[in-house]
Design an enzyme around this catalytic site. Structure first.
Site, PDB file in Angstrom:
ATOM      1  N   SER A  93       0.860  -1.192   0.000  1.00 29.87           N
ATOM      2  CA  SER A  93       0.000   0.000   0.000  1.00 29.87           C
ATOM      3  C   SER A  93       0.888   1.230   0.000  1.00 29.87           C
ATOM      4  O   SER A  93       1.998   1.215   0.549  1.00 29.87           O
ATOM      5  CB  SER A  93      -0.897   0.015   1.242  1.00 29.87           C
ATOM      6  OG  SER A  93      -1.571   1.259   1.363  1.00 29.87           O
ATOM      7  N   TYR A 147      -1.272  -0.133  10.542  1.00 34.92           N
ATOM      8  CA  TYR A 147      -1.433  -0.419   9.115  1.00 34.92           C
ATOM      9  C   TYR A 147      -0.218   0.041   8.318  1.00 34.92           C
ATOM     10  O   TYR A 147       0.318  -0.714   7.497  1.00 34.92           O
ATOM     11  CB  TYR A 147      -2.702   0.245   8.591  1.00 34.92           C
ATOM     12  CG  TYR A 147      -3.007  -0.100   7.155  1.00 34.92           C
ATOM     13  CD1 TYR A 147      -3.490  -1.363   6.822  1.00 34.92           C
ATOM     14  CD2 TYR A 147      -2.809   0.819   6.132  1.00 34.92           C
ATOM     15  CE1 TYR A 147      -3.771  -1.700   5.505  1.00 34.92           C
ATOM     16  CE2 TYR A 147      -3.089   0.491   4.811  1.00 34.92           C
ATOM     17  CZ  TYR A 147      -3.566  -0.760   4.495  1.00 34.92           C
ATOM     18  OH  TYR A 147      -3.827  -1.086   3.188  1.00 34.92           O
TER      19      TYR A 147
END
Length: 264
Positions: free
Chosen positions: A143, A156
């Site tokens: 990501s 995250y």
């Protein structure tokens, strides 16, 4: 039984379902892993295949944190169908964390386990068979959040940064083996994971569009690619911006919502 094979985790929705559909359209055999069996069957039907067609589809209802189960299913696949041409570690979760709350440390650890540990466990059983064959692609879905730390994303961002570096290490290790290690770094994709975001998401794209660009990158054996490319430009700028400028900018970015506490 001669069609190429793709194994894909997190295949029940979002990016995973779109990748499954894209490979199905190519005529590949699908090995799909997710927790929800009924959703896997629906994904296969929507891709135009019969979930009961054992010559084209293997559906595995399993939690990617069940590492022993992943290993067992991998060995069964190698014995019956053989080694996949492409293995994609796609399963992931995203929850905001606030480390001032004691319970959020456990949430953070869970995010790391799913997004990093389980991804490596997905790829690991196929490294040696691909090396022996001299070909294949091991793919991780990272990501752009792995580039810098964002508010509420202490877990995250860390999990995706860890995955990027682990894939990079693996890529260097396998450089002369014929096995490609591909890191796909999505920007914002319209999936169940992002639909609850309370902040602006530039360059938001549909999963099917992401999947088509992802397949092209995997075919080409790209070491690392951000999709879509404008987000790649933005992520490079963020990576190079000095902390004195980045910190106040990031501080204005909306926070990811915390995971709702479990009922007593």
């Amino acid at each position: 039984m001669t069609a190429p094979i793709v194994l894909l985790t997190g295949a029940s929705s979002g990016i995973g379902a779109a990748l499954a559909a894209a490979y199905a359209a190519r005529g590949w055999r699908l090995v799909l892993i997710a927790r929800r069996a009924e959703r896997l069957e629906q994904v296969v039907r929507e891709a135009g295949l019969d979930p009961a067609d054992a010559s084209r589809v293997r559906l595995i209802a399993a939690d990617v944190l069940d590492i022993d189960r992943l290993r067992t299913e991998a060995h069964a696949l190698l014995r019956t169908w053989g080694c996949p041409q492409v293995v994609i570690a796609n399963a992931g979760i995203s929850h905001g964390v606030d480390l001032s709350h004691p319970d959020d440390l456990d949430v953070a650890a869970h995010i790391m386990d799913v997004n990093w540990k389980a991804a490596l466990a997905t790829l690991a059983p196929f490294i040696a068979p691909m090396q022996a064959r001299g070909s294949g692609a091991l793919v991780g879905i990272a990501s752009v959040a792995g580039v810098r730390g964002l508010p509420g994303h202490a877990a995250y961002c860390a999990s995706k940064a860890a995955l990027v570096r682990s894939l990079e290490s693996l890529r260097v290790e396998l450089r002369s083996s014929g096995v490609k290690v591909v890191t796909l770094s999505p920007g914002y994709v319209a999936t169940p994971m992002t639909e609850g975001n309370r902040f602006r998401m530039p360059f938001l794209m549909p999963p099917a569009a992401f999947a088509q660009r992802a397949l092209s990158a995997i075919d080409a054996g790209r070491a690392y690619i951000t999709i879509p490319w404008p987000m790649g430009v933005l992520s490079k700028l963020l990576h190079s911006v000095p902390r004195a400028l980045f910190d106040p900018f990031a501080g204005r970015h909306g926070r990811k919502a915390r995971k709702a506490p479990s009922p007593p």
